[in-house]
Design an enzyme around this catalytic site. Structure first.
Site, PDB file in Angstrom:
ATOM      1  N   CYS A 115      62.976  23.714  35.301  1.00 18.58           N
ATOM      2  CA  CYS A 115      61.988  22.696  35.224  1.00 18.58           C
ATOM      3  C   CYS A 115      62.298  21.253  34.733  1.00 18.58           C
ATOM      4  CB  CYS A 115      60.792  23.274  34.308  1.00 18.58           C
ATOM      5  SG  CYS A 115      60.077  24.573  35.135  1.00 18.58           S
ATOM      6  N   HIS A 255      56.139  16.715  33.351  1.00 11.64           N
ATOM      7  CA  HIS A 255      56.216  17.690  33.841  1.00 11.64           C
ATOM      8  C   HIS A 255      54.924  18.515  34.127  1.00 11.64           C
ATOM      9  CE1 HIS A 255      57.340  21.912  35.502  1.00 11.64           C
ATOM     10  NE2 HIS A 255      57.448  22.449  34.083  1.00 11.64           N
ATOM     11  N   ASN A 285      52.657  24.682  38.783  1.00 10.53           N
ATOM     12  CA  ASN A 285      53.884  24.219  38.303  1.00 10.53           C
ATOM     13  C   ASN A 285      54.951  24.636  39.342  1.00 10.53           C
ATOM     14  OD1 ASN A 285      56.430  24.276  36.978  1.00 10.53           O
ATOM     15  ND2 ASN A 285      55.792  25.480  35.022  1.00 10.53           N
TER      16      ASN A 285
END
Length: 334
Positions: A115, A255, A285
């Protein structure tokens, strides 16, 4: 005019697959509910690819949208850097498949920091321009996470979605990407991991049956805490070394993992939610794709203007994290 080489943002583009997956879809798979997911993550829905779609397909679409926004042709690209943990194939890289589909001859490679991948890829692309090795770089974040999710594990399967974003960097005499900070802590590698499929635990019938090729997050609370601490810390470190304060930041884009994490990061930095992009509700996500997707959506919504100071930050498996500071030079959205 300075003779120093800088990397500036020419444009950005993104794409989400057509297939919408609501929270209710998971209720027949695991013990969960729309209310439970929204309360803990801020996510209402996410997108999954259709059968036959690949990570490189999404990456190509995002790149073409960024090229169109910049008024550039694919042939002007002289480097492709793709951040992904869900590549089309172990080899070659997903960036090479993107290069082939764009019908260009530029060098191409992948970056995998999960990520945090886009922070690493953007720092890498910037370095290529500043060192004189490239003039026009496409930095991509692209993921098909729906194919590495364990749909019997409610702690992870409700979190992730598919998508891609691409940012185009070009050489300029004027500063654009002002700096980056990257970090990692391998001591905590096991708390967010895909256990099988590599040389340490090669694929077997047993690993497939055990779902060991899927994302595992056995210590979710620790991941949450570390994400807040490391992203806020990286942002502070980057602002300080660049000569700025949180009050100078026009737009913060963390993020897009979890609304609670993003709000906590903004609060630690003293950056109001009116200057923070929390865009996880209908996207989920998307790992390495989350920052360029959120950046593109915020830019096209008019939240980012020429001259704005934009702070990006990420956190992911590794553990790995990063932050990038940009003076926005992209065109006005069409």
């Amino acid at each position: 005019m300075s003779s120093q080489r800088h990397a500036t943002v020419a444009s950005v583009g993104s794409v989400l697959p057509e297939r919408i997956i609501s929270n209710e879809w998971f209720e027949d798979l695991v013990d969960t509910s729309d209310e439970w997911i929204r309360e803990r993550t801020g996510i209402k829905e996410r997108r999954f690819v259709l059968d036959g779609q690949t990570t490189s397909d999404l990456a190509v679409q995002a790149t073409r949208r960024a090229l169109e926004a910049a008024g550039l042709a694919a042939g002007q690209i002289d480097l492709l850097v793709c951040a992904t943990l869900t590549g089309d194939t172990p080899i070659p890289s997903t960036a090479v498949w993107v290069q082939r589909k764009l019908e260009i001859a530029a060098p191409a490679f992948d970056v995998n920091a999960a990520c945090a991948g886009f922070s690493y890829a953007l720092s890498t692309g910037t370095a290529f321009i500043e060192s004189g090795q490239a003039e026009t770089v496409v930095v991509i974040g692209a993921e098909v996470l729906s194919r590495v999710m364990d749909f019997t594990d409610r702690t992870t399967c409700v979190l992730f979605g598919d998508g891609a974003g691409a940012l185009i960097l070009r050489r300029s005499h004027d500063p654009g990407v002002l700096g980056s900070v990257l970090g990692a802590d391998g001591r905590a590698a096991e708390i967010l991991i895909i256990p099988a499929g590599g040389s340490a635990n090669p694929p077997t019938h047993e690993t497939v049956d055990a779902n060991d090729h899927m994302i595992r997050m056995p210590r979710g609370r620790e991941v949450f805490k570390r994400a807040v601490v490391e992203m806020a810390g990286a942002c502070r470190q980057l602002l300080e070394k660049s000569g700025y304060a949180p009050d100078d930041v026009n737009v913060l884009i963390p993020h897009q993992a979890n609304a609670r994490i993003m709000i906590a990061v903004a609060e630690r930095l003293g950056i109001g939610l009116d200057r923070s992009v929390v865009d996880v509700e209908t996207v989920g996500n998307t790992s390495a794709a989350s920052i360029p997707i959120a950046l593109d959506r915020a830019w096209r919504a008019g939240r980012i203007r020429t001259g704005d100071l934009v702070l990006l930050t990420s956190f992911g498996a590794g553990l790995a994290w990063g932050a990038n500071l940009i003076r926005w030079t992209g065109p006005a959205p069409s």
